[in-house]
Write a protein that holds these residues in place. Structure first.
Motif, PDB file in Angstrom:
ATOM      1  N   GLN A 197       2.984 -12.336   8.515  1.00 10.36           N
ATOM      2  CA  GLN A 197       3.284 -12.883   9.840  1.00 10.36           C
ATOM      3  C   GLN A 197       4.683 -12.474  10.304  1.00 10.36           C
ATOM      4  N   THR A 198       5.657 -12.502   9.396  1.00  9.34           N
ATOM      5  CA  THR A 198       7.035 -12.135   9.728  1.00  9.34           C
ATOM      6  C   THR A 198       7.626 -11.355   8.560  1.00  9.34           C
ATOM      7  N   ILE A 199       8.687 -10.612   8.847  1.00 10.29           N
ATOM      8  CA  ILE A 199       9.456  -9.959   7.782  1.00 10.29           C
ATOM      9  C   ILE A 199      10.905 -10.406   7.911  1.00 10.29           C
ATOM     10  N   SER A 200      11.591 -10.453   6.792  1.00 11.18           N
ATOM     11  CA  SER A 200      12.986 -10.900   6.747  1.00 11.18           C
ATOM     12  C   SER A 200      13.858  -9.739   6.287  1.00 11.18           C
ATOM     13  N   VAL A 201      15.004  -9.588   6.936  1.00  5.36           N
ATOM     14  CA  VAL A 201      15.962  -8.526   6.644  1.00  5.36           C
ATOM     15  C   VAL A 201      17.249  -9.197   6.176  1.00  5.36           C
ATOM     16  N   GLY A 202      17.628  -8.970   4.915  1.00  5.85           N
ATOM     17  CA  GLY A 202      18.836  -9.563   4.348  1.00  5.85           C
ATOM     18  C   GLY A 202      19.998  -8.591   4.373  1.00  5.85           C
ATOM     19  N   PHE A 203      21.181  -9.077   4.724  1.00  8.27           N
ATOM     20  CA  PHE A 203      22.398  -8.275   4.784  1.00  8.27           C
ATOM     21  C   PHE A 203      23.302  -8.703   3.630  1.00  8.27           C
ATOM     22  N   VAL A 204      23.569  -7.772   2.710  1.00  6.55           N
ATOM     23  CA  VAL A 204      24.377  -8.060   1.528  1.00  6.55           C
ATOM     24  C   VAL A 204      25.498  -7.034   1.445  1.00  6.55           C
ATOM     25  N   GLY A 205      26.505  -7.356   0.633  1.00  8.48           N
ATOM     26  CA  GLY A 205      27.622  -6.437   0.446  1.00  8.48           C
ATOM     27  C   GLY A 205      28.879  -7.171   0.045  1.00  8.48           C
ATOM     28  N   TYR A 206      29.968  -6.429  -0.020  1.00  8.48           N
ATOM     29  CA  TYR A 206      31.267  -6.984  -0.402  1.00  8.48           C
ATOM     30  C   TYR A 206      31.810  -7.870   0.721  1.00  8.48           C
ATOM     31  N   PRO A 207      32.765  -8.735   0.412  1.00  5.38           N
ATOM     32  CA  PRO A 207      33.400  -9.506   1.495  1.00  5.38           C
ATOM     33  C   PRO A 207      34.163  -8.598   2.459  1.00  5.38           C
ATOM     34  N   ASN A 208      34.177  -8.993   3.715  1.00  7.43           N
ATOM     35  CA  ASN A 208      34.970  -8.338   4.767  1.00  7.43           C
ATOM     36  C   ASN A 208      34.490  -6.911   5.052  1.00  7.43           C
ATOM     37  N   VAL A 209      33.188  -6.650   4.888  1.00  6.26           N
ATOM     38  CA  VAL A 209      32.647  -5.343   5.279  1.00  6.26           C
ATOM     39  C   VAL A 209      31.930  -5.406   6.624  1.00  6.26           C
ATOM     40  N   GLY A 210      31.721  -6.617   7.175  1.00  6.80           N
ATOM     41  CA  GLY A 210      31.155  -6.754   8.508  1.00  6.80           C
ATOM     42  C   GLY A 210      29.685  -7.119   8.553  1.00  6.80           C
ATOM     43  N   LYS A 211      29.222  -7.972   7.639  1.00  6.76           N
ATOM     44  CA  LYS A 211      27.812  -8.375   7.649  1.00  6.76           C
ATOM     45  C   LYS A 211      27.509  -9.258   8.867  1.00  6.76           C
ATOM     46  N   SER A 212      28.335 -10.247   9.104  1.00  8.14           N
ATOM     47  CA  SER A 212      28.115 -11.138  10.254  1.00  8.14           C
ATOM     48  C   SER A 212      28.325 -10.404  11.571  1.00  8.14           C
ATOM     49  N   SER A 213      29.245  -9.454  11.612  1.00  7.20           N
ATOM     50  CA  SER A 213      29.496  -8.709  12.851  1.00  7.20           C
ATOM     51  C   SER A 213      28.303  -7.828  13.207  1.00  7.20           C
ATOM     52  N   VAL A 214      27.615  -7.281  12.212  1.00  5.98           N
ATOM     53  CA  VAL A 214      26.428  -6.462  12.477  1.00  5.98           C
ATOM     54  C   VAL A 214      25.328  -7.316  13.096  1.00  5.98           C
ATOM     55  N   ILE A 215      25.128  -8.527  12.576  1.00  3.53           N
ATOM     56  CA  ILE A 215      24.102  -9.415  13.130  1.00  3.53           C
ATOM     57  C   ILE A 215      24.465  -9.812  14.556  1.00  3.53           C
ATOM     58  N   ASN A 216      25.740 -10.083  14.829  1.00  6.89           N
ATOM     59  CA  ASN A 216      26.162 -10.427  16.186  1.00  6.89           C
ATOM     60  C   ASN A 216      25.948  -9.266  17.151  1.00  6.89           C
ATOM     61  N   SER A 217      26.197  -8.050  16.709  1.00  8.04           N
ATOM     62  CA  SER A 217      25.993  -6.893  17.580  1.00  8.04           C
ATOM     63  C   SER A 217      24.509  -6.656  17.851  1.00  8.04           C
ATOM     64  N   LEU A 218      23.627  -6.976  16.886  1.00  8.25           N
ATOM     65  CA  LEU A 218      22.188  -6.840  17.121  1.00  8.25           C
ATOM     66  C   LEU A 218      21.674  -7.897  18.095  1.00  8.25           C
ATOM     67  N   LYS A 219      22.257  -9.093  18.061  1.00  4.35           N
ATOM     68  CA  LYS A 219      21.844 -10.176  18.955  1.00  4.35           C
ATOM     69  C   LYS A 219      22.594 -10.178  20.294  1.00  4.35           C
ATOM     70  N   LYS A 220      23.647  -9.332  20.434  1.00  7.23           N
ATOM     71  CA  LYS A 220      24.462  -9.239  21.661  1.00  7.23           C
ATOM     72  C   LYS A 220      25.192 -10.535  21.984  1.00  7.23           C
ATOM     73  N   ARG A 221      25.371 -11.370  21.009  1.00  4.89           N
ATOM     74  CA  ARG A 221      26.144 -12.598  21.195  1.00  4.89           C
ATOM     75  C   ARG A 221      26.552 -13.122  19.828  1.00  4.89           C
ATOM     76  N   LYS A 222      27.459 -14.074  19.825  1.00  2.00           N
ATOM     77  CA  LYS A 222      28.007 -14.600  18.583  1.00  2.00           C
ATOM     78  C   LYS A 222      27.075 -15.672  18.024  1.00  2.00           C
ATOM     79  N   VAL A 223      26.271 -15.304  17.051  1.00  2.00           N
ATOM     80  CA  VAL A 223      25.372 -16.254  16.398  1.00  2.00           C
ATOM     81  C   VAL A 223      25.854 -16.591  14.989  1.00  2.00           C
TER      82      VAL A 223
END
Length: 518
Positions: A313-339
């Motif tokens: 029904q749905t698929i999930s995409v997980g963002f992993v990596g080192y601290p301060n590499v921009g995981k949250s910023s990538v999600i915000n840029s995909l959503k075009k707003r600060k989520v």
């Protein structure tokens, strides 16, 4: 009073509102799931009547098994009912075809651009050879009990260099007299001192809570996106996580995302994408809510993975990596707003977070994790932005490595300073330029070191690494020029040799042909 006698044709009065189905017969009983209710009984004010599902469930609970039939033993052999699947088109293959299929599967699994669809319908236990071996070793198979402890034992006796305790004491005294404390390298080793005086803040991203958050994201995701810093992709790459996914979760897809590609030259970004694409799909990305780069190719790649998993029904995409590499910023840029809460400092994301991108694609944000067993020391952990610079107890310790990685002309231009002799001279010049002074006009080197480290972590100081297969064009041109020069010298040497020996080599001339013959 005398009782009235009932007439012969007496009939009991019946309420005309109820039908014959509800007059106490079985069809109108509360245990009948097919009973019919009147309009008044089905009214919204009367909701206490049992539904058909409730009646079936209650009747099932009342039924009890027949214990007598359960204890009866079968007198004849039981017969299995035939099934149509027995006579289906089943194909068998021999061992050679199976080996060929195994080799093709192994080659395709290492290809980053091929995906196995509907693996549940394949006998993976036959196609993939198990690499697990039995670690338990039976000691009796290696050496029998009689050979070890019996009268025919073959085990040799341990050699001892002394025959009595007095001889052993003499050996100890001789070694004590020859002991030199200056040559003893095991006396107060540096590693023990560093472990005792280790800063607790350097263990950020290594706690058990954060590792549990990471494994939650891994278990919940169908596609895992490993965020890498474009300035140092190999340094911010978690090989431990990739090996874990290859070994334990081969059905999950891995994608490498080169974030912060605006901090390095364009030609270097293309080189890194070519190098990393040999193992996994790699995309260059610049996280920005207003003007992102690489957003279109990344969304198209996620849609392809969505088509592969149409059975879900749905698929999930997980963002992993080192601290301060921009995981949250990538999600915000995909959503075009600060989520997701994002900041240019490590450790801003504390727990995992679900974000809906489309009706079928969900994004999962994960806190940064640092794996220290990959040969990373404290200096590399700080310079990669895994620890907040303002909370370090000894920030001057990390400045020499920073000066080695960065170019002097860039530091001179950023801080408007001149040449320096060592890291202390550099910090003093920057502190005077920034106005960070102590009493008496001396530069505050500790505060200045924190400012320099913060500038480094935020990308204000240029820095990048080259891929391992990179070759400088200038060096290649120089090598070609040297080869050409050697060839010319060899030709000259051959000509001199021929002149000294008076050997003339005439070039073959074409024969003359008469026009009459033609």
């Amino acid at each position: 009073m005398a009782k009235r006698s009932k007439p012969q044709n007496y009939k009991k009065t019946i309420n005309s509102k109820y039908t014959s189905a509800q007059k106490g017969s079985k069809s109108g009983a509360s245990t009948n799931p097919d009973r019919k209710l009147t309009d008044k009984q089905t009214n919204s004010n009367h909701k206490f009547f049992r539904s058909k599902q409730d009646i079936n469930r209650l009747n099932m609970q009342k039924e009890k098994p027949d214990m007598e039939k359960m204890w009866i033993q079968a007198k004849s052999p039981a017969r299995i009912d035939p099934n149509r699947k027995w006579f289906g088109n089943i194909r068998t293959i021999d061992q050679q075809q199976l080996d060929k299929l195994r080799t093709e599967m192994a080659n395709r699994t290492h290809d980053p651009r091929s995906v196995l669809i509907k693996a549940k319908q394949l006998p993976m236990s036959l196609l993939v050879e198990s690499s697990k071996t039995n670690r338990k070793v039976d000691l009796l198979d290696l050496e029998s009990y009689a050979d070890t402890f019996g009268p025919k034992q073959k085990r040799k006796r341990i050699k001892i260099n002394y025959e009595s305790l007095e001889q052993k004491a003499e050996q100890v005294e001789q070694k004590d007299n020859c002991y030199e404390m200056e040559k003893d390298l095991n006396l107060n080793p540096v590693e023990d001192v560093q472990k005792d005086n280790k800063d607790k803040r350097l263990t950020a991203g290594q706690s058990q809570r954060i590792w549990s958050e990471l494994y939650k994201v891994i278990d919940s995701s169908d596609v895992l996106v490993c965020i890498l810093d474009a300035r140092d992709p190999l340094g911010t790459r978690s090989y431990h996580l990739e090996n874990h996914l290859k070994k334990n979760c081969p059905h999950k897809h891995i994608v490498l995302l080169l974030n912060k590609c605006d901090l390095i030259p364009t030609w270097l970004t293309s080189r890194w994408v070519q190098y990393l694409s040999k193992e996994f799909p790699t995309i260059a990305f610049h996280a920005s809510v207003t003007k992102p780069f690489g957003k279109g190719p990344f969304i198209n790649l996620l849609r392809q993975f969505d088509k592969f998993h149409r059975d879900k029904q749905t698929i999930s995409v997980g963002f992993v990596g080192y601290p301060n590499v921009g995981k949250s910023s990538v999600i915000n840029s995909l959503k075009k707003r600060k989520v997701c809460k994002a900041a240019p400092i490590p450790g801003e994301t504390r727990v995992w977070q679900y974000v809906a991108m489309t009706k079928r694609i969900y994004l999962i944000d994960c806190p940064g994790v640092v794996y220290t067993n990959e040969g990373k020391d404290e200096v590399e952990v700080v310079l990669k932005g895994c620890v907040r610079a303002e909370k370090l107890e000894d920030p001057e310790y990390y400045i020499p490595k920073l000066l080695e990685k960065s170019k002097p002309e860039n530091l001179k231009k950023i801080y408007s300073i001149g040449d320096w002799t060592d890291e202390i001279d550099f910090l003093k010049q920057v502190g005077i330029q920034k106005g960070k002074l102590l009493k008496g006009g001396e530069a505050d080197t500790k505060t200045t070191a924190k400012l320099v480290l913060m500038d480094w972590q935020r990308g204000e100081i240029p820095f990048y690494t080259l891929p391992p297969d990179y070759k400088d064009m200038r060096k290649m041109d120089q090598e070609v020029h040297d080869i050409q020069q050697l060839e010319q010298e060899n030709i000259k040497a051959n000509n001199l040799f021929l002149e000294q020996n008076q050997i003339l080599v005439k070039k073959p001339q074409p024969e003359k042909i008469d026009e009459q013959q033609i």
